[in-house]
Structure formats: C-alpha cells, structure tokens
Design a protein around this motif. Structure first.
Motif: not given
Lengths: 105, 434, 103, 308, 641
Positions: B229-238
C-alpha cells in the motif's frame, strides 16, 4: 442413506488416489506450509505486544528481512497485520487484535 | 466430438486491445467470443497503477471496459482458455480451445472467497510482483472479471478445507480440461506482449540483486491495492529516498537480442517518476536514458513537466548494476554531459525499464508468421495496418509490435473495422447467392 | 575544435575497422571497461567518428591501457565492436609512428 | 605508465630477432620437455606457444618495470632495444627463479599426463613450438604479428602439422582465430581440456574458477572446464562476472602499466575470493597476475592431473 | 387512496443508496471515505451507504445492482470521479438491474474534492456534495431517453490518406459516404512524399490503391474543390452545406499545372500532387447533404521555419525536409554525388526538431504567439530514411545528423537508425538551449555553409561541419480549420490540434456527439497510425449508424402547460434555433399560444428556465426544485460535519 454413504466412500477413494498421484507436490506444499507456519508464529510472537519494523522483526526472529516483509504483506492482505506509525525510514507493523486466527493453526 | 460454438467474430486476448475490438464489434450487433488465457480479463493494463499522459488510474479506464465487455449481450467471455489452433474453414475460421482447469466449478462459484480465507498455504503472488502472498486457492485480484476462484495445484496440500467451507460446493478436485471449438467468420488477434526476460541481461543482475525491480513490479508498488500500500524497498521495507530508472534495460540492445525500441518505456518511467515524487515528495528520482522518446500526443509536454518537477534525467546507458551498501544498489555509467567520465551512483531502489517481447508465438497454432522481432507480421502496414497473412484474421495492439495503450486502443478499433468489413462482405456475398 | 573529417573512418578501414560509425555513443563500453578511466574507450571512438586524428595521436598512449579483454565488445548494444575499434586505432597510431619515422 | 611506443618497439624487435618477446633464444626458455618422454610423431601436435614457459620471465620483469613506472627511469626503456641485455640480462639470467620455472613447467607436465590419460594421440617437437605472436597483435603491431605468424604457420605447414593441441587461451585464440585470418593457414585447434575424456576421481571439493577473457568471450569455452571438473566430482562455485561476462585479471596491461594491471587484478581477486573456495586459473598470464595480488591460484591442468 | 398517498410521499419515501468510491487512493488518500459514509447514513432518505475500492469495477457495480434488485434502494448516488468518466457506467448498471437509468445522481468527489483539497476540509466538502446529490436524488423521476433516427450516411471531410481510409471502410461496411476535399486532389500531404519509412513502400502505390477504391466505389461520392459553408443539426441528423468552386489558391493552380504537364489524367497518381478523382469544376455550385455522422480528416501542414531559423530564408542552401524529399525523388541519379539544382552536394547536414519540441523561453513564438511544444513524431524516421537514401544512392555524399533525441520508436524504425549508422551517417547531439548555428562558410573549405554545435557526444566540445546543404526536419502543424471549429464548435487543444474526448476511453471522438476525428488533425501521426486512427473512427461511426438510431439524454426543457401563459419569453431566450416555439393549442376550451419544446434539438441549457416569469418551464432531470433541494442540503446542518 446408503446411497449417500456409498457416494462418500467413492469420493474418499478418489481422493486417496489423487493424494497418491500428487504425493510429491503435496509433500513440497506441506513442507512449505510448515515453514510458513513457523515463520508466522515467530513474527506473531514478536508483534503480539509491540509494533515492530521489518529490520527489528528480522533481527529478533532470524528470518531474512525481505521474507519478513513478504509475510507482513501477505498477512496484511488477509487482515492479520496492520500498518502502524513510521519510525525513521521504516514503518511499524502490529498484529491485528481482532483479526481471525490464522486458519492454518 | 467436442462441442462447437458459433459466433460472428472471435477475439483472442482480453487485454485492452482485445476488449476494445470486441466492444467495437459487439456495438455493431455482431456476436463476439473472447478467448483469454488468463483467469481474468483486463490484460496488462488492469495491473497498472496510473497511465500516461493523463495520469488516470488504470483501473478507472480498464474496469468499465471490462465490465462493458462482460455484460454486453453480444459478447461471451471464455477465460482461462488456451487457443490450441486457429484455422481457416470455408468462409470463416475455426478455433480449437482448451478450457484449463480451475478446479472450481465456474457455474457454481459465487466469488465469496471463503475458500481463499480458509486455505492454509501462502503462495508468492505474481499479481503483486511477488512482493506479497496469496493462497493456493484464490481469486486473482479484487477487480478481476470473472470473480471465480481457481486452485494452484502446485501448492495445494489437498487438505480439503476449501471444499468444506464452500457454500455452493464449487470446489472440484477432479476437474478435467475441456476442449471445444469456436466457429466464427472472422478473428482478431490481440495476444499482447510480455516483458523482456531479466535473464537476457547478465550485467543487470538477472533479478538476483536485492532492490532491483522491474517497472511492472513498480506498477504494483504504486497501485492502490499494492502489496505494501505504499512504495517500500522489498529487501527490508525501507521507504526509499533515492530511486533510479534504467531505460532500455530490455530494448535497443543487440547484446540481449532485442534490437528494437519498445516504445512505452520512456513514458512509463516518466509517469512512475511523477507518481513517485507525489508518493515520496522528498525522494530523489533519476532516470538514466539514451534518448527520451516522448512522441505521442501530450507526451513531450509530460516529459518537460517531469523535468520541471525536479526529476533528474541523466544521459547515458547504465552498463552494470551491483549490490551497494546497506541494501543500496550501485549503478555504473558514463556521465556524458558534465564531462565527469565513468562514474557510479548508489540508489535505494532501482527500477529496470524492461521492454516488450511478443506475448504469443503463432507457430504451430495458425498459419501466420512473425517479423524478425517475433511480433505478428502485418501485410499492409501502411494503409491497412491490422491485416495479417491469414484472410479474415486481423491483429491489434502489442501483438503486432510494442505499442502504448492509446495506440493499442485505436488500433483495436481499426481491427474491429476490418473485421466488420469482412463480415459485411461475407453477408453480402451470401445474399447475392441467395 | 578542429573541423570534422569524415574521410578518416574510411582510412581506418585499412586497419581492419569498419564499425566506427555504428557506435551510437551510449557509453556502455566506457562504463563497463575494467579500467574505469574517463570516457575510455568511447572517447577514442568518438574522436575516430569525427576524424579527429590529432586528438587520437595526442592521446594515443591511452589506447594501450586497453586490456583487449573484450567486455565492451561483448556488451555493446549496437554490436559496434568497440574493443576491435581500439585495436584498429592502435594499428593506425603505430603505422603513423612508423610512417613518420620514415619521412 | 610506460610509453607504449617504446615497449612495442622493444618487443617487436625481440620477436623479430629471436621469435619471442624476451629476446632470448627459444631453446633457453623452452626446456620443460627435457625431462619428459613424449613421442615425436602422432596425430596432433602439442603446441604450447611458450606462454607457460615465458610467464616466470614476464612476471619478474614486470615487477621490475613496476618499480620504475612513472619514475624518470621509465624513459630509459626505449633504449632497451639497443641494449638487448636490458631485459634479457635481467629476466633470463637472473630474475626467473628456478622454482618458478619448475612450477610452470610442471603445469605442462600435467597437461601431458592428462592427454596421455585421455588416450590422445599427440606428439611434441620443441623445434616447432613457437611463440604465437599474440602480444604483438594485442599491442596493435599488426605488421609485426603478421610477419611472425606467417613464419610460424608456414613452419608448421612445412612440417606437416595439421592438428594442434594448445594449452593457454592466448595461443589458442591466435592459432584458431587469428592465423586463418592473417596468414591464410588453418589448423585444427583444440585446447587440452577439450580432449579430457575420463571421469571419476577423488574430488568432492569445491573450487572457484577464474575464466580468462579469451576462453570466456572470444572462444566461448567456459562451459568446458566446468564440465570436466564436474565429471571429476569437483564443483565450480558461481563467481560474480564469469563466462561471457568474466572480468579481466589485469594481466594484459602489465607490459604498459603494471600498476594498472595490479589495480584491475585486485578487483578481480575480490570477486574470486567471495566464494571462499580455492581459486583455479587456466591461463599462465592470469596465474601470474593473480599471484601479484597475493593469490596463489592452482592451474586447471594440475588440478585435473591431481584429481584424476 | 393508498396510491395517492404514495404518490404524494414519493419524495420522502425515496430510498436512496449512496455508493462512495475510494478510487484506489485517488479519493481515499485525501478524503476519509468511511467517515463520509458514516455521516451520509444519517441523511434523511438514505437507505444504504456503502464504499468500495473501485465502484466502477464489476464487484462495485454489483453492490449497486444487488441493492436495486432486492428493493433496498430505488435511487442511486455514486460519489466518485468526474461524471464524464463513469456516469454512463453506473447508468447502465442500473439498467442491467432493471431500473431506470435516470434515477441516478453523480457526486464528483475526486476532481472537485480530493484533487484540490486535503485533510478534514476535503472530508467535509465531500460530505456536503454527497448530501446535496442525495437531496437531488430523492427528487429524481424515471425518464426516457430521447430516441432519434440516424441518417444512414456518413460524411468524411478531408481526402488525404486518413479521409480515404475512413470513407472506404464505411462504404465497405455498407454505408453511403460523401467525401469532401477542399483541393482538386486526393492524397493529401501523403502525396508529397516518395518512399515511406520504414517499409520503403512508394506512396504512389499506396495512394493509387486507396484513391482507386474510392473512385470505383459507387457508395462513395467525392466532392473535390469543396468547402463546408454551413453546418447544423445533431448526431444522426446533421445537415452540411458546402460549396464547390473552381480552384483559386496558388498551390492548387500549381498542382493543376503539374498535372497537365505530367500528361496524366483523372484517376492517375501524379507524384507530389495526388490523384484527381473527377473533373475540375469551372463554375461554382452549392450542395447540401444530410448525414448521420461526420469524420474530420483535415490533416496537417508542415511547419515553415521562421526567417533566419537555422539560416532558412537567408541561405538558399537551407531547405526543409519536404522540399528535400521532392528534390531527392526528382533528381535523376547522375554519378555518386547528389546534385541539387546543378550543384554537387558532397555534404548534407540534417537538423531535427525544427518547429517541434519548442521550449518557452528558449524558442521564439510564431507571429500568432504559438510555440509547438509537442514532438512531431514522424520527423526522426523520415529524416533517417532520407539520410539512408542519400547514402545508399550517392555514396560520395556525406550526411551529418544533428539531433536532440532520436525517436525511432515504431516497428522497424530503430532499424532505420541503425542502418543510418551502418551507412556512415555521423550524428551530433545538441541541447535545446544550444541549437546548432548555420553560417556562411569563410570559403576556406570549399563549402558554402558550415554548421557548428556544442556536441554532447563529444563531451560538450564545439564541432564544425562544412556543408553544401542543410535540411531542416520540420514538424507538423494542424491545418487551419478555424471555420469548421467555429461552425461545429469543435474542441481544440493547447497544441492547436483537435481535442478528443479522452485519449483512452474515446480516442477518436469529439465532445460534439456524432463527430469523429481521423489522422493528423488530432496529432502528428505517420501513415500507419493515421490509417489506424481513421479505421478506428470509422468503426465508431459504423456502430452508431448500424444501430439506426441515437439515444440522447432526456435532459431537455419541459413545459408545464398548466402554468404556461404563452409569454414567449422562453422562445426569445432560446439559444438553439428550432428548440422552442409558441404553438396554438386548446387550453380550457379556448385557443391559446403555449410554448412547445423540440426535444431532439433542445440542449437543455436552461436559458428558458431563467426567463420564464411563471416558472412554467424546467429542464428534466435538473429542475428548479431539485436545485433548491441541493442548495438546502449543502447549507443544512444535516450534511455538515
């Protein structure tokens, strides 16, 4: 009555056959499911009391952070996880209090 | 003997081009069958976030066309069906179609998703770019049409929970594929495209470098009900502070066997960059490119707006990607403009603007050949661009080469026009005989 | 800078190079080159395209930095063969040296 | 960085005079066969191209060059050709240690062992085993290369040689690809590892294989050694940048800029060391350059011979 | 008795269903949709209020249909995006559920709320708008659409490739077509090309084929030398008056001259002129046609560089690409060097983006104050194609190409670019703000001109190329059709091209119903794209004509005869001729004049409503009472936070 039970027996037989035929896939899927259950249990344990970020959960559970995020996304999809406040560059996630228990448990 | 269904026109593929062609035919009162390989109609477009250059949400444009087709009295949908063959037959064509197994009775399923909720196995969800999980029995996504569940047998443990909970006893573990024939007078091929496989470009990591994602995956991150539901980096949710686009990551590159331009990547990258700067106002967004190809109506203005918004455009093709510090991604490129020479830059998230490759190879299915680009060959590209080598069979959209949505929709109308002319010519000759 | 000399690329053909103008200057070769050195090898290729002989001779030593490892040629999106181009330029420069020596 | 012109002239001069880049006679350099009985007649001729034999000299002399690179002494290199002893004297007489020579000769012995075990009908005639001239080609001295290559090719032809078994990537590329193009003479060229046809062995261990550029890209042979080792029960771990995308060891730069060669070599070593397994090379130049970066790589030939 | 009660109380008993859309986040990112829903539930008359991620999706529509079918609601309010996007979507959903499509009211809480307001204000405004819509919905009555017969005939304006394509398509589909062309020739701008990129086909063949089909099709009537003079009517029933006159423009006369010099006659393709389909008129005549649909295919004209732009007009050696294409086609091959006007051309510079991609502050506006900010789409390929022809035909003529971005986007076009490189065309890349400079050469190099540019590919260094000829790749501008635009009230975009309703939903239709657009009057296109657009327009026309009738929204004026006193004020105020008139009728046994509406002509503008002293006239679906209810609700506390 007997017709019904006959049908049931036949169904059971057929299922048995199907299970035998798909033995390997079922084994693979079951192993995967088991691993998932453990991971979800660990994540849930972490989030029961306080909301956590992905790196925090990963650190505590030993599950790689990318997988943690994947589980959170999947669980959120089925209403079991809620997104909380942002903490630095990361969001906190919490276990949804009123969500139905995971059907797998 | 398989059952035979008769229609005036057959449309292969229910992406935006196929739907538009079908609607344009059905609106002239022709009976149309649509055969779609996927479990839902809507094609690639329904999986997008917003679309250039108007920034309408893709769903806002696609869902009404999907609904219109699904409810049109002259249109019949055959989803989750493979086209086995398409042959000329007398005055028309015959298609051999195989209904694949959903393991759910399509007549009975009411789309309540009880089975999905109960299923204990999570499976990586390709509809969400693999960033999230769905269940082993599932409905593809919330605005899918039809709303019928299907089972992923590769991940099913046969626990039977889905069958027990189904209110209509629709789950059927023993379903078999069904073969049938569709006879029609004319057909439109709208078989679409796939994105360039990541494996084609070793220097870009072949999908193994964390936080290097494809543009279609980014569509999901930007989409309203995306995985996070937003743009996060897939490796760690940053939440990323710096995002880069690599243009021509799957096009204009003979070293990976795709020499042609894929036509849409410049614009979708610019569009995503704009959406990202809305979603993450503080993030730096950089687009590495060779030539910006903003050729369509309003596209150049869109590009200039993006520049004015502060999106950075860097001339130069990225040569290699490597893993950087703390989940970052390092790009190596030659900085051409500032005389800086070879340099590298690190970003939190990198998006590969992959190109388009043909979605379907007619070889072995019908007597239509492809161009050197593997897309369907057209025989009169200038004044009748939808004609194929097979009489009465027309082509629309990305099936005949990379194309954006606007061009695909217009071309779908053109294919429908050719098909309806063909129908008219047949009916006239029939009348003349009578 | 000097005038463009389009004859040069034809001169280079004598040295086994006929793809000089096929390069579209994307910079992949420069960025992938293990040397990580300025704009090399694209800079040299661009000078060759323009026919800037003097630039090539002035900077000729740079040509011998090339390892002839072939990575640029392998990854060139245009199949313009940048590695062989550098080799050809080396040949041109050597011929120039030797030719000059003869004068 | 040395002046390329000086180095090229020096090497071209040496090749012209002595048929190898070091200006020493081939018989001084090529002595490995003396303690190994090999038949002088057979189907395919083993053609070492003298690369393994030259490496100890190259290594030592470049270390010497490295010391003076960018110093005022660098300019004196250009006088080398007037003083052949500059390199010959340094490299051949004093610098190449016996130990090194033995090591590289040992690799050739391993290759002989491998070929014998594979029942390859091969022979060796040291008087026909010449340096290929590849360095001249690489440096752009196309005339020097062509002249030398013509000489080598015609000598081989005159002596009825048709099939060659090569041992290093540079020579293989020269003979297989460049000779037909520049001399008009073609030979059937196979690298020794393409001829391995035995299986089994005692290795279950893992190695890190460094693909040389010429095998990886120019000749596209990288899969072959992997298969050979697999058949011997040795697993080749995945290396970042390998096969067609392999990264240069830096070696080819050593005659012009040893510093640069080392810099590139060090970067490659990082890739290789990432796997944790022992490093295996298959080119004498790579071996030498990796060694400069502190890595003692095993040669593919000795690994195969050891595990066979 | 019971029935009467029901009728009286129908307003208060209306069961309104309110459906609020998240629009994926488009709305819900700024409006608290759930809060709006909760508040709206309390508004009197609201039977149910629901939300959905995408109300327009099938499951969303199903929510509405289910409530209608079960009888839970009988009036529908959807709060979502602008009504022009989805009003019809929801009306048809209501129809499918068995309801009347006009018991529907739309609240725009996207464009009017979430895209312009944020936070609580947004939620409050959305609530008020939804409340107002609900108040109006309670008052809605079922209406019937106005059905008008559609004339089974289509008119195409413009005889270029797009116009011919559309005309032929509709004729082949079975509809009679009139094709109106202002010049004496068919073929349009396409006829001024030679071989076309990237396929290398000859336009002579393409245009001959199409024009031949047009001429030989008895269902198509072609009027050349004709201009539309007058236009009236509405979809399905347009009347066009046009005048056919002897050609007057210098361009036309020149072409006629070329035709007679070529020795070719009617029906034959004349290079760079076109095909003359019929005798050229010697006297003027007026015609009128009645037609169901109109397709505009009025085409483009090439940009004419300003005096001094890249030396244009200053140096005779600077010409435009269309001029060059003709020169290239007409100069017979004579050795390995291109010759133009007897001059040997050893070196050609081609400059891209002339009159396209102009940037405010960098480029100068034309005399009308316009900048062409758009990309003309076709010039890159056309330029490279010409470059390839030069290099392949005249190997001793060098080509230098100055570009900003090479835009060879289409099928087979990147290959043109690659071929140009293989043909040893040398490329230079310039920044928009540092365009190449074309100058008289000092003469030292034996070339008349030189082109200098700061070349990005050479690290920003200045390079100089001596040349014999400079070719400017000029862009496209729409033909001047201001007469048609005024007459038909056509929407025009900021780029001066005709503006479609929506680039994806209705890409070939204009907001004026029944008028479609085909080809380069909409935007720059190449021939392939023009043909596709023309066929796309034709298929929309075919759908409309094949139905035989058109359904119009019933939002037209309605006279309450009990209140009307026949003042005629409404007739005076009416903006649309024939929509309102006074007729004699019997009222209470006496003859009296009363207002009467022609629903097919009335546009529902409401001018009459405003002037009626008796409040006797209303627009259906938008009555004064309904407006009052909306206003009351907006200001009331019920819809407040």
């Amino acid at each position: 009555m007997s017709e019904v039970s006959e049908k049931k027996t036949a169904e059971k037989e057929a299922m048995k056959k199907l299970r035998a035929a798909r033995k390997e896939t079922i084994k693979r899927a079951a192993d995967k499911m088991k691993k998932q259950k453990n991971a979800i249990k660990d994540i849930k344990k972490q989030l029961k009391d306080k909301a956590g970020t992905v790196p925090e959960i990963a650190e505590a559970t030993g599950i790689p952070s990318s997988e943690v995020l994947w589980y959170l996304a999947a669980l959120k999809n089925y209403g079991q996880i809620l997104e909380g406040e942002k903490d630095g560059s990361y969001f906190r996630y919490k276990w949804a209090g009123n969500a139905p228990e995971d059907p797998g448990e | 003997m398989p059952k035979i269904l008769k229609f005036d026109a057959l449309v292969i593929g229910a992406g935006i081009a196929g739907l538009q062609a079908a609607l344009d035919l059905a609106d002239q009162d022709f009976k149309v069958a649509i055969v779609e390989k996927d479990a839902t109609i809507g094609g690639k477009m329904i999986r997008l976030s917003k679309v250039f250059p108007t920034l309408d949400c893709a769903s806002c444009i696609t869902t009404p066309k999907m609904a219109a087709a699904a409810h049109h009295e002259n249109i019949t949908l055959f989803t989750y069906c493979d086209l086995q063959s398409l042959d000329r037959n007398g005055n028309g064509v015959t298609a051999a179609v195989r209904q694949k197994t959903r393991f759910v009775d399509e007549e009975k399923c009411i789309g309540c998703r009880q089975c999905e909720y109960q299923c204990p196995v999570y499976v990586s969800d390709p509809e969400q770019g693999g960033f999230s999980g769905r269940k082993a029995i599932y409905i593809p996504f919330s605005n899918a049409i039809p709303q019928i569940a299907l089972m992923d047998v590769e991940n099913c443990t046969l626990c039977g929970k889905c069958a027990r909970v189904c209110p209509t006893q629709a789950v059927n573990f023993f379903q078999e594929p069904q073969d049938f024939l569709i006879e029609a007078q004319t057909a439109v091929l709208a078989t679409g495209f796939e994105v360039t496989p990541l494996e084609n470009k070793q220097q870009y990591g072949e999908g193994k470098i964390p936080n290097v994602i494809t543009a279609l995956q980014m569509e999901r991150l930007l989409a309203p009900h995306g995985p996070y539901n937003r743009v996060l980096r897939p490796s760690d949710g940053m939440e990323p502070d710096s995002i880069a686009y690599i243009q021509c990551a799957g096009s204009r590159d003979k070293s990976m066997g795709v020499p042609y331009c894929s036509r849409v990547c410049c614009m979708y990258a610019i569009k995503q960059a704009m959406l990202l700067s809305g979603a993450l106002p503080l993030a730096d967004i950089t687009i590495y490119y060779m030539d910006i190809r903003a050729f369509g109506k309003g596209y150049e203005q869109f590009f200039q707006n993006a520049k004015a918004m502060g999106i950075e455009f860097v001339k130069g093709k990225v040569a290699t990607i490597s893993e950087g510090e703390n989940g970052g991604v390092r790009l190596h490129y030659e900085s051409q403009e500032d005389g800086g020479g070879v340099t590298s830059a690190e970003h939190d998230l990198v998006v590969l603007s992959l190109g388009m490759v043909a979605g379907w190879n007619p070889d072995g299915h019908c007597r239509i050949s492809t161009g050197s680009d593997a897309f369907i060959k057209t025989v009169k590209p200038k004044i009748a661009p939808t004609l194929t080598e097979m009489e009465g069979v027309f082509v629309a959209g990305a099936a005949a080469g990379p194309k954006d949505i606007v061009d695909s929709i217009v071309e779908a109308g053109a294919a429908a026009m050719e098909a309806s002319k063909y129908l008219a010519s047949l009916n006239r000759s029939v009348k003349a005989v009578a | 800078m000097a005038l463009v000399d389009p004859e040069f690329t034809e001169e280079l053909e004598r040295f086994g190079v006929d793809t000089t103008l096929e390069c579209f200057n994307c910079g992949t070769c420069a960025a992938i080159c293990p040397l990580i050195y300025e704009h090399f090898p694209r800079k040299m290729i661009r000078y060759a395209q323009l026919g800037a002989k003097d630039r090539i001779l002035e900077n000729s030593d740079d040509l011998w930095r090339c390892l002839h490892c072939g990575l640029c040629t392998h990854t060139c999106p245009r199949e313009a063969n940048p590695g062989e181009l550098i080799l050809g330029l080396r040949r041109f420069v050597i011929a120039n040296w030797r030719g000059t020596a003869n004068v | 960085m040395y002046k390329p012109r000086h180095i090229i002239d020096l090497i071209a001069d040496n090749v012209r005079k002595t048929r190898n880049p070091f200006g020493a006679s081939n018989s001084t350099i090529n002595k490995w066969w003396k303690d190994t009985p090999i038949q002088r007649e057979g189907d395919a001729m083993l053609f070492t191209g003298l690369m393994y034999q030259l490496v100890p000299y190259i290594e030592k002399s470049t270390r010497y060059l490295e010391r003076y690179e960018d110093s005022y002494l660098a300019n004196y290199v250009r006088f080398g050709k007037y003083m052949p002893k500059f390199l010959v004297g340094l490299a051949v007489r004093f610098l190449a240690s016996k130990e090194d020579k033995q090591k590289f000769n040992g690799m050739l012995h391993s290759i002989v062992k491998i070929l014998t075990k594979s029942s390859v009908d091969f022979y060796y005639r040291q008087e026909l085993d010449y340096y290929s001239g590849i360095l001249l080609y690489d440096l752009g001295d196309i005339d020097g290369f062509t002249n030398h290559a013509r000489f080598v090719a015609s000598t081989l032809k005159e002596n009825g040689v048709k099939k060659l078994v090569t041992v290093d990537p540079h020579t293989t590329y020269a003979l297989k690809v460049l000779y037909p193009k520049y001399t008009g003479e073609s030979f059937e060229v196979k690298t020794y590892f393409e001829l391995v046809n035995f299986k089994g062995g005692n290795g279950t261990k893992q190695v890190t294989l460094h693909d040389p550029c010429f095998y990886g890209r120019y000749l596209e042979l990288s899969d072959v050694p992997v298969k050979v080792l697999e058949n011997l029960g040795i697993e080749c771990l995945t290396v970042r940048n390998s096969g067609q995308f392999t990264s240069c060891c830096g070696g080819p730069a050593e005659s012009i800029s040893p510093k640069l060669a080392k810099e590139i070599g060090d970067r490659r070593i990082k890739d290789l060391q990432a796997t944790g397994a022992p490093i295996v090379a298959m080119c004498p130049i790579c071996m030498a350059n990796l060694r400069k970066g502190g890595v003692e790589a095993e040669d593919l030939s000795t690994l195969i011979a050891r595990c066979a | 008795m019971a029935d009467e009660n029901k009728a009286n109380e129908s307003v208060s008993e209306s069961k309104v269903g309110v459906y609020i859309c998240y629009c994926g986040g488009n709305i819900s990112d700024h409006v608290d949709v759930e809060k709006v829903c909760e508040r709206v539930k309390k508004v009197p008359g609201v039977a149910v209020a629901r939300t959905n991620m995408f109300m327009c999706s099938d499951p969303g529509q199903e929510l509405i249909m289910e409530d209608l079918r079960s009888g839970a609601v009988d009036r529908v309010v959807v709060a979502s995006c602008a009504p022009d996007l989805h009003e019809t979507t929801f009306r048809s959903a209501i129809t499918r559920a068995g309801g009347n499509p006009y018991i529907y009211e739309h609240a725009n809480i996207r464009e009017q709320v979430s895209w312009v307001h944020h936070g609580n204000v947004a939620t409050d405004k959305a609530t008020r708008l939804v409340g107002a819509a609900t108040a109006k919905a309670k008052q809605l009555k079922p209406l019937d659409p106005i059905r008008v017969e559609a004339k089974q005939h289509a008119t195409v304006i413009g005889g270029g490739i797009a116009g011919m394509r559309a005309a032929k398509d509709l004729a082949a589909r079975g509809f009679p077509v009139t094709l109106i062309e202002k010049s004496p020739f068919l073929g349009g701008r396409g006829a001024q090309l030679d071989r076309v990129a990237p396929t290398g086909e000859k336009v002579a063949d393409l245009i001959s084929e199409l024009a031949g089909e047009i001429i030989n099709d008895s269902a198509i009537t072609v009027y050349t030398c004709s201009k539309v003079k007058d236009f009236e009517g509405f979809v399905g029933n347009f009347t066009l008056r046009f005048e056919k006159q002897p050609p007057q423009s210098a361009e036309d006369r020149n072409k006629i001259k070329e035709m007679s010099e070529s020795g070719k006659g009617v029906g034959e393709f004349i290079p760079f002129v076109g095909v003359c389909p019929t005798e050229i008129p010697e006297t003027s005549a007026e015609f009128a046609i009645e037609t169901g649909v109109i397709i505009l295919a009025t085409g483009f004209k090439p940009y004419v560089p300003a005096q001094g732009e890249y030396g244009f007009g200053e140096f005779e050696e600077v010409i435009t690409l269309p001029e060059f294409i003709r020169t290239l086609a007409e100069s017979g091959k004579n050795g390995n060097v291109l010759e133009v006007n007897g001059r040997k051309i050893k070196s050609v510079a081609m400059i891209h983006c002339v009159g396209s991609r102009q940037i405010p502050g960098v480029h100068k506006e034309d005399e009308t104050g316009h900048l062409n900010e758009y990309c003309s789409r076709t010039c890159c390929s056309a330029t490279l194609h010409a470059a390839n022809i030069i290099r392949e035909t005249y190997p001793e003529t060098r080509v230098f190409d100055f570009y900003r971005d090479i835009r060879t986007y289409g099928r087979g076009q990147e290959e043109l670019y690659e071929q140009a490189a293989k043909n040893k065309v040398l490329f230079f890349r310039f920044e928009e703000a540092q365009a190449p400079v074309v100058e008289r050469n000092g003469g030292s190099h034996g070339y008349p001109l030189s082109v200098k540019t700061k070349d990005i590919l050479t690290f920003g260094e200045e390079v100089e190329v001596p040349v014999d000829l400079v070719v400017l790749a000029v862009g496209m501008e729409p033909n001047d059709i201001s007469d048609l635009v005024d007459m038909m009230k056509l929407p025009v975009g900021a780029d001066r091209f005709l503006l479609e309703v929506h680039p994806k939903l209705r890409p070939v239709e204009l907001a004026v119903m029944g008028i479609m657009l085909a080809g380069t009057c909409q935007a720059p296109f190449d021939i392939t794209e023009s043909s596709a657009a023309a066929s796309g327009a034709a298929v929309k026309a075919a759908a409309l004509l094949s139905r035989g009738y058109v359904e119009l929204d019933p939002f037209v004026a309605e006279v309450d005869l009990e209140k009307c006193t026949g003042t005629g004020a409404c007739v005076q105020a009416c903006l649309r001729e024939g929509a309102l008139r006074l007729v004699e009728m019997e009222v209470g046994g006496e003859k009296a004049m009363r207002a009467q509406v022609n629903p097919a002509v009335c546009t529902g503008c409401g001018a009459c409503v405003a002037v009626c002293p008796e409040n006797a006239i209303n627009v259906k679906g938008w009555t004064l009472k309904q407006y009052e209810a909306m206003v009351d609700m907006i200001v009331s506390e019920e819809s407040a936070a």
